[in-house]
Scaffold this motif. Structure first.
Motif, short mmCIF file in Angstrom:
data_model
loop_
_atom_site.label_atom_id
_atom_site.label_comp_id
_atom_site.label_asym_id
_atom_site.label_seq_id
_atom_site.Cartn_x
_atom_site.Cartn_y
_atom_site.Cartn_z
N SER A 90 0.74 -1.40 -0.25
CA SER A 90 0.34 -0.10 -0.22
C SER A 90 0.70 0.91 -0.17
O SER A 90 1.57 1.37 1.02
CB SER A 90 -0.79 0.39 1.37
N ASP A 95 0.47 1.01 6.66
CA ASP A 95 0.20 -0.19 6.35
C ASP A 95 1.16 -1.35 6.54
O ASP A 95 1.21 -2.25 6.00
CB ASP A 95 -0.87 -0.61 5.43
N CYS A 107 4.57 -6.33 5.29
CA CYS A 107 3.43 -5.94 4.96
C CYS A 107 2.53 -6.13 6.00
O CYS A 107 2.78 -6.94 6.81
CB CYS A 107 1.99 -5.97 3.72
N LYS A 286 -5.15 -0.46 -6.44
CA LYS A 286 -5.94 -0.67 -5.15
C LYS A 286 -5.93 -1.87 -5.22
O LYS A 286 -6.00 -2.27 -3.35
CB LYS A 286 -6.76 0.66 -4.92
N THR A 289 -3.56 -4.64 -4.10
CA THR A 289 -2.49 -4.49 -2.53
C THR A 289 -3.75 -5.30 -1.37
O THR A 289 -3.09 -5.57 -0.12
CB THR A 289 -2.55 -3.34 -2.13
N ASN A 290 -4.69 -5.80 -1.61
CA ASN A 290 -5.64 -6.52 -0.82
C ASN A 290 -5.66 -7.42 -0.59
O ASN A 290 -4.85 -7.98 -2.07
CB ASN A 290 -6.90 -5.74 -1.64
#
Length: 307
Positions: A90, A95, A107, A286, A289-290
């Motif tokens: 992120s 994070d 992370c 986005k 990055t999850n």
């Protein structure tokens, strides 16, 4: 002159001295103009004599070459991927954690998984998820580990120590370490130094140096630096250049840049198709990055302060 004529003229300039016309041979060695790579010369004398004729085209080509590098879309942000789960980091530093033992950025998802493992096995000593060295237990130990990395010329450690010096109001140390990391090509150090030159903190204000450092940081994949360049270009009325910067930053998941592009679309500075493409790329960045592990870490941290 036609395109074919231009190409032929350029080829001729490369094959012979642009000043006197000498061709390369056993006794004549041509050297290319180091700046633009467009012409060659048989001697320093010829290069100096031809300079008045070549100066403008050289400057133009140098600017073109610079922009080719500046406006390339980086494959990732300057933060790269987590070395454990290999997912992109992120853009927000809260994070992830930089381990002082190896300066790897881990992370929260992987840090949480490692911590949960150690809590399940009560007898296990808490270790770095990457290098497996015992984690630092105090601020003094963190600094000691960082200094060991600095001795090995680790740009991440050098930059982090510079940032720490800045937080401790040690401006001399901050400038020294951030400059050293910047010389080693660290994008975050470029960005931090650009802010010092912008604000005149520890150094004299210098907008030219600030701009150069922002460009170096942006080329290195720093989205915030790229966004700042977009704002600067826009303030000078160079809206196409500003748009390019914002698109590149948005493609990396930079929130402020997609907002700027939305405003640009609303007032007619970019087409619907351009904004739609940028929005899709932004959302993809986005989403990449999850992970379920990172979401679990967020839920855990929401219930517990600190690690």
């Amino acid at each position: 002159m036609s395109t074919d004529d231009d190409a032929q003229a350029a080829a001729t300039d490369i094959m012979c001295c642009a000043s006197c016309g000498n061709t390369e041979g056993d006794e004549v060695k041509l050297k290319t103009c180091a700046a633009c790579k467009l012409v060659r010369y048989c001697s320093v004398k010829c290069q100096k004599e031809h300079r008045p004729h070549h100066k403008e085209s050289c400057k133009k080509r140098v600017a073109e070459l610079h922009d080719e590098i500046l406006f390339q879309q980086p494959e990732s942000s300057h933060l790269g991927d987590c070395p454990i789960c290999l997912l992109p980091h992120s853009l927000y530093h809260d994070d992830a954690t930089m381990m002082t033992c190896c300066t790897k950025i881990i992370c929260d998802g992987c840090k949480f998984a490692s911590m949960a493992h150690h809590e399940m096995e009560a007898n296990l000593e808490s270790k770095c998820p990457f290098c497996r060295k015992p984690e630092s237990k105090s601020k003094a130990e963190c600094i000691q580990n960082r200094m060991k990395r600095i001795e090995k010329k680790d740009p991440d450690a050098i930059r982090e120590h510079g940032v720490w010096c800045l937080e401790e109001k040690d401006l001399g140390g901050a400038v020294t370490f951030l400059t050293q990391a910047s010389k080693l090509g660290d994008a975050e150090a470029h960005y931090q130094m650009s802010k010092l030159y912008r604000d005149g903190v520890g150094v004299e204000k210098d907008s030219k140096k600030e701009w150069r450092l922002l460009e170096k940081a942006a080329i290195g994949g720093h989205p915030a630096a790229r966004h700042n360049l977009g704002g600067r270009e826009g303030s000078k009325g160079r809206y196409e250049r500003a748009k390019k910067h914002y698109i590149i930053a948005a493609n990396l998941g930079q929130d402020d840049s997609i907002k700027a592009l939305k405003q640009g679309y609303e007032i007619g500075f970019m087409s619907k198709e351009e904004f739609a493409d940028a929005l899709r790329a932004y959302q993809t960045a986005k989403d990449e990055t999850n992970s379920s592990q990172r979401e679990a870490a967020k839920d855990y941290l929401a219930k517990r302060e600190g690690w």
